[in-house]
Design an enzyme around this catalytic site. Structure first.
Site, PDB file in Angstrom:
ATOM      1  N   ASP A  12       0.859  -1.182   0.000  1.00  0.00           N
ATOM      2  CA  ASP A  12       0.000   0.000   0.000  1.00  0.00           C
ATOM      3  C   ASP A  12       0.892   1.227   0.000  1.00  0.00           C
ATOM      4  OD1 ASP A  12      -0.154   0.980   3.164  1.00  0.00           O
ATOM      5  OD2 ASP A  12       0.058  -1.186   2.962  1.00  0.00           O
TER       6      ASP A  12
ATOM      7  N   GLU B 163      -7.824   4.901  12.355  1.00  0.00           N
ATOM      8  CA  GLU B 163      -6.704   4.727  13.280  1.00  0.00           C
ATOM      9  C   GLU B 163      -6.782   5.622  14.505  1.00  0.00           C
ATOM     10  OE1 GLU B 163      -2.850   4.828  11.401  1.00  0.00           O
ATOM     11  OE2 GLU B 163      -3.730   4.418   9.433  1.00  0.00           O
TER      12      GLU B 163
END
Length: 285
Positions: free
Chosen positions: A89, A181
């Site tokens: 990613d 997150e």
């Protein structure tokens, strides 16, 4: 002229005893120095503390680079055993990517088949490398995906609509990804409500359940509601030989310091829990 009588004054000597000048009292110096044995103990404690801190922040995260690999070592790290489908990613942090060189990594012992790319963040911040990376990934034969970094303090529907306007997914692309997150000072209930709003809005638009990305600790602490188990889960768990998370997951981001030809900067490495055919079945039809 008559003379004046003048009296001469004679000083009489004082008979009082004279005082001797007082002696100044000198203060005795007090020795405030620390005993040597205490000083040595403190030095030892400080040395242990700073050595431990240095190890924890600078050595521990990369210690697996020097330990024996249970499987094979590639891209500068130990590759988890038992997985045949690998991917990366990326975002603007990786800079300019040589896609011709990167595509050659499909022929390695740990072939890279999929690439997730950061597309958006919050309600108005787009990654300036996304458009080029998204096009290049398709042109070079990678299975591609796009993710949104969630900002809890920004309206969830505004974020979802921003992602939808930015990302045009096609058949063969992976489902959209929500990267969660941080809590943004929201409590657990509020965070879950906002996350669900984004997921519902994006699922309604693309017709596929989004992938939910977060660490295993964050999920078990903030997204432990069973309703989130219905989504494909992409777990971040570094510096371990195997995933400790007990629930169902589809992708595992196992390191953030991969060294991949074609990318100058460190890059995240991932595995898919399944075969390449199973990965393709997960894509948009």
């Amino acid at each position: 002229m008559p003379l004046r009588n003048t009296k001469t004054s004679v000083r009489k000597k004082s008979t009082a005893p004279q005082r001797k000048p007082a002696k100044r009292k000198t203060k005795k110096k007090v020795n405030h120095s620390m005993p040597a044995w205490i000083r040595n103990i403190l030095v030892f404690i400080l040395a242990v503390f700073f050595t431990g801190a240095f190890y924890y922040f600078f050595i521990r995260p990369y210690a697996y680079r020097w330990k024996p690999c249970a499987g094979q070592k590639e891209y500068g790290v130990c590759i988890p055993c038992g997985y045949e489908v690998h991917g990366i990613d990326i975002s603007h942090y990786q800079g300019d990517i040589d896609w011709n060189v990167l595509s050659m990594n499909r022929e390695t012992d740990s072939p890279l088949h999929f690439v997730f790319m950061k597309a958006t963040e919050g309600g108005d911040h787009g990654d300036d490398t996304f458009c080029n990376n998204f096009t290049e990934a398709l042109n070079h034969g990678f299975i591609r995906g796009a993710y949104h970094f969630f900002i809890p303090s920004t309206d969830a529907l505004k974020q979802a609509d921003f992602f939808i306007r930015t990302v045009q997914l096609k058949p063969g692309d992976l489902p959209p990804v929500l990267d969660v997150e941080v809590t943004g000072k929201k409590n657990k209930v509020e965070l879950q409500r906002c996350v669900k709003q984004w997921l519902d809005r994006v699922e309604s638009h693309y017709g596929v359940k989004p992938i939910l990305y977060t660490s295993y600790k964050f999920k078990t602490k903030y997204l432990d509601d069973s309703l989130f188990n219905a989504y494909p889960y992409w777990i971040a768990h570094y510096y371990v030989d195997s995933v400790k998370y007990q629930g169902k997951w589809d992708f595992w981001q196992h390191t953030d310091v991969g060294n991949v030809p074609g990318i100058e900067e460190d890059v995240d490495l991932n595995v898919f829990k399944g075969t390449l055919d199973e990965l393709k079945k997960l894509t948009i039809k």
